[in-house]
Design a protein around this motif. Sequence first.
Motif, PDB file in Angstrom:
ATOM      1  N   TYR A  42       0.481  -1.356  -0.074  1.00 31.36           N
ATOM      2  CA  TYR A  42       0.108   0.106   0.053  1.00 31.36           C
ATOM      3  C   TYR A  42       0.507   1.051   0.184  1.00 31.36           C
ATOM      4  N   TYR A 109      -1.125  -0.635   8.506  1.00 34.19           N
ATOM      5  CA  TYR A 109      -2.677   0.593   7.668  1.00 34.19           C
ATOM      6  C   TYR A 109      -3.325  -0.249   7.144  1.00 34.19           C
ATOM      7  N   ARG A 418      -7.664   3.325   0.915  1.00 35.73           N
ATOM      8  CA  ARG A 418      -7.214   3.552   2.077  1.00 35.73           C
ATOM      9  C   ARG A 418      -7.052   2.650   3.375  1.00 35.73           C
ATOM     10  N   ARG A 458     -10.633   6.361   9.690  1.00 37.80           N
ATOM     11  CA  ARG A 458     -10.495   6.515   8.031  1.00 37.80           C
ATOM     12  C   ARG A 458     -11.592   6.545   7.970  1.00 37.80           C
ATOM     13  N   LEU A 462     -13.808   9.499   4.995  1.00 35.92           N
ATOM     14  CA  LEU A 462     -14.768   9.126   3.590  1.00 35.92           C
ATOM     15  C   LEU A 462     -15.494   9.292   3.857  1.00 35.92           C
TER      16      LEU A 462
END
Length: 472
Positions: A42, A109, A418, A458, A462
């Motif tokens: 990523y 992540y 993400r 996250r 969004l």
Amino acid sequence: MGTLTEASGPKYKAVADRIRRAVQAGKLSAGERLPPVRELAYQLEITPGTVARAYTVLTDEGVLQAEVGRGTFVAGRSGQGDGMDTAAEPELGFELDVAPHNNEAGDGYYVNLFSPHLPNVGQAALIRELLTEVAQNPPSGFMHYPSRDAARPARQAAAHWLSHAAVGRVRESDVVFANGGQNALGLVMQTVLRGRRPVVLVEELFYPGFRRAAELLRADVVAVEMDADGIIPEALDAAARTHDAQILCTSPEAHNPTATYTPEDRRRAIAEVARKRDLQILDDNCYNMKAGAGPSYRLLAPERSWYVTSISKNITPALRVGFALAPPDRTAHLRRSAEQGFFGLATPLSDLMARLLVDPRLDAIADRVLDVTREYVQCAVNELGGYQLVWRPDVPFLWLTLPAGWRAGAFVQAAEARGVRLRPAEDFVLRTARAPHAVRLSVNTGVTLGAFARAMQRLRDLLGNPPEQITV
């Protein structure tokens, strides 16, 4: 964050070269942990396979060393504990997170919320201990086919384990083992369905395993209108009459995917429709993590209720052990479906169940699994509670209706970009049906609570920035 867009030649070689130079320059020292493959992919905007190949090259060279279940480290690790110092940021053109990871899913992540992931709160050690006992002295031996007599202790243990459910008295002779809950669904349908094109009824939003099991048996699947309390009885009556349906598949305790609950009065109305239309009821209770909050259909309509559950959502999904209960006069038919399909559970697994399901430590483990799940659910609610969210503390997933401007498919893609993987509402409807703009978020306790919270943040970011600007 740097990428490899300007690198010439194979990208895996570029990744390997950067790591190799960092080690040689002392920017990465012996024993430091490298990021998980998917996380580094990523960061670099490349495929996980490219990173994996680079790690393999460096492992073959002796620059790195891989430890099963722990990760990939710079070679020369001296056997110290899990804790290790974080090195200064290496000059590789990208960031390397060398903080320790507490489990197989990592603490970085990428967070997979596609399916629930149970915490290990002692069940792995218990299973390992009991497996050792079975291996040393297997009651069923290693050289025999499964048999009803040999599996009797396991059925007795299963009857004890099922005593927490609102299904009434369960005798060992009532229990039919399956290779997981999904296999149990298939066994029930094999036993019930008849004719060339039988019809299976499901809720408008439903567990996709119902459809998969039905399609394997060449059955047609018809969705029935539902509301916040579950299936609408009048809609069920019309569908059963119109399609000459044979069985209804439903999850009244913990509806998948919406996390809702069918109250007792609605269940009674559904049971009456089933009697009127001679409809069998498959009660899927695999996702309920505690004692039933209401009477099961096995209590409300015992002559037509088939009950399915498993140990996958409160002990472990790895063992693939499920249970099915039939109406009293159909148990022999259900057992025949299992025995003619796969003879029975493998004898070592049956011997393990005879120990595991009555072990006095198991209740505390199941309670701890539920406690941890509640922590993660509350974390999600804390971050996303400002949006239209359906949740329960004892259900390991949440249902999120998206705000104006977001469509489910686009949101899932944006979330994955993400590092958060979700399931869109499209996965839970018939292929020809219109899906709501919603997603299911599963609880993944395989990452730390902090990593899970960052994933929720996250998603919150969004949700507040849809791609479609709504104007009036």
